[in-house]
Design an enzyme around this catalytic site. Sequence first.
Site, PDB file in Angstrom:
ATOM      1  N   LYS A  52       0.588  -1.184   0.058  1.00  0.00           N
ATOM      2  CA  LYS A  52      -0.052   0.107   0.129  1.00  0.00           C
ATOM      3  C   LYS A  52       0.886   1.223   0.003  1.00  0.00           C
ATOM      4  O   LYS A  52       0.454   2.211  -0.240  1.00  0.00           O
ATOM      5  CB  LYS A  52      -1.012  -0.059   1.096  1.00  0.00           C
ATOM      6  CG  LYS A  52      -2.090  -1.049   1.207  1.00  0.00           C
ATOM      7  CD  LYS A  52      -2.909  -1.019   2.183  1.00  0.00           C
ATOM      8  CE  LYS A  52      -4.149  -1.967   2.140  1.00  0.00           C
ATOM      9  NZ  LYS A  52      -3.767  -3.553   2.252  1.00  0.00           N
TER      10      LYS A  52
HETATM   11  C1  LIG Z   1      -4.508  -4.447   1.872  1.00  0.00           C
HETATM   12  C2  LIG Z   1      -3.956  -5.867   1.801  1.00  0.00           C
HETATM   13  C3  LIG Z   1      -4.388  -6.718   1.152  1.00  0.00           C
HETATM   14  C4  LIG Z   1      -5.715  -6.764   0.269  1.00  0.00           C
HETATM   15  O1  LIG Z   1      -5.625  -5.847  -0.846  1.00  0.00           O
HETATM   16  P1  LIG Z   1      -7.187  -5.346  -1.349  1.00  0.00           P
HETATM   17  O2  LIG Z   1      -6.592  -4.175  -2.598  1.00  0.00           O
HETATM   18  O3  LIG Z   1      -7.706  -4.413  -0.302  1.00  0.00           O
HETATM   19  O4  LIG Z   1      -7.609  -6.483  -1.867  1.00  0.00           O
HETATM   20  C5  LIG Z   1      -3.692  -8.064   0.772  1.00  0.00           C
HETATM   21  N1  LIG Z   1      -2.426  -8.141   1.591  1.00  0.00           N
HETATM   22  C6  LIG Z   1      -2.065  -7.260   2.384  1.00  0.00           C
HETATM   23  C7  LIG Z   1      -0.676  -7.361   3.151  1.00  0.00           C
HETATM   24  C8  LIG Z   1      -2.637  -5.783   2.625  1.00  0.00           C
HETATM   25  O5  LIG Z   1      -2.116  -4.857   3.329  1.00  0.00           O
END
Ligand SMILES: *Cc1c(COP(=O)(O)O)cnc(C)c1O
Length: 432
Positions: A106
């Site tokens: 993210k």
């Molecule tokens: C946010 C997150 C996800 C999920 O991603 P999305 O885009 O919400 O589907 C998967 N793995 C980790 C480690 C995350 O932080």
Amino acid sequence: MYLSLGNSKDIVSFKKALFTGLAPDKTLYFPVQIDKLSNDFWKNLKKMNTFSLAYEVLKNYTKNEIPKERLFKIIKNTIDFDFPTVLIEKNLYSLELFHGPTMAFKDVGAKFMSGCMNYFIETENLKRKITVLVATSGDTGGAVANGFLGVDGVDVVILYPKGRVSEIQESQLTTLGKNVSALEIDGYFDECQEMVKKSFLDSDLNKKLLLTSANSINIARWIPQMLYYFIAYKNLNTENLKVVFSVPSGNFGNLCAGMLAKKMGLPVSHFIATTNENDTVPKFMKTGKYKKQKTISTITNAMDVGDPSNFVRILNLYDNKFDKLKKELTAYKFTDKETISGIQKLYHKSKYLLDPHGATAYLGLKKYLANNPNKIGIFLETAHPIKFLDTVENSINEKIKIPKHILKLKKKKKNKIGIKNYEQLKSFLLSR
Ligand SMILES: *Cc1c(COP(=O)(O)O)cnc(C)c1O
């Protein structure tokens, strides 16, 4: 330009969509037009460095609104770390997306978003302070807080579900200080998300504050995630058109960005989405009926989402045709037990340590490749295993060496405010 998925006449600029987050009719913004990349782009891909690649991919989404040099600078700052594709087994790769500042994928979306906002704030003389309100199931909060830390004219307020994020995640959220406040909500992630959505529609709050979201519903967080798929494709250096991506999914923003990349011409043969027990989408892929579910807590907390908000964008990319989507997407659910066993098995076999989220994607990919042996699979390893220390150590029955900067983080004092309901959140925001 971007349109609201609930009202195709509501067309707004990049800037407007960036600052609004959720469209006024409570649906999501979506690009009016998705252009295919040029033949020149594909011809030059191998020679391009990652920054130029990213610039070419993203430039149409901010056209005329952010000058070329500035966009390039934002991109450089966004992806200033590595995205290695590591061979794990024959024809099976891990795309490591955890080499950024908060060790989760993210970071890319959060840094791009804060970079864009920062540009518009600088060029405009805004009267009210911007408050970025963000619900997190664990990783979003840290990435956003880090992305906006110390940015002038922006306050960040993070809502996270009490007792449902890992210790390191909580430390990342609550120890930054400066313009970042962490609110501990009595409830699940979906409730945090509900509160955020409610705030955006609250006229009392909007009179006083310039509220904006930083969840993956925001186009500036969602769209740059396409880069992972382009970078992986470039890393593999293959003309092979049989690449399959497996994506651990919660709100389905990441997967949806991969599908957007495909729409722009990236040759992807198939997508795999993996979930934990929150299996709204795997069920949908079986029945064609979407039924949101109450959230269940699992060890893959960033995927504890019962009503994934980006799924409408996915449906839209496939013209809301179930059969069309079904041809390109397979979804699997894995229980915590299966996930733990996956971490354990791979570690004992090849010493590669998965985080629980990436582990579901690995398992999903294995399952798919078993029936489709002539394909090349890449799973997205979305977080560093250290972020889920207890789960990972318990899975492999070994202690992991903790990096120094994490040890330091764990020693810092946590600052958080408990919030029980929407009224409390509202008075907190109004009191600022
Ligand atoms: C946010 C997150 C996800 C999920 O991603 P999305 O885009 O919400 O589907 C998967 N793995 C980790 C480690 C995350 O932080």
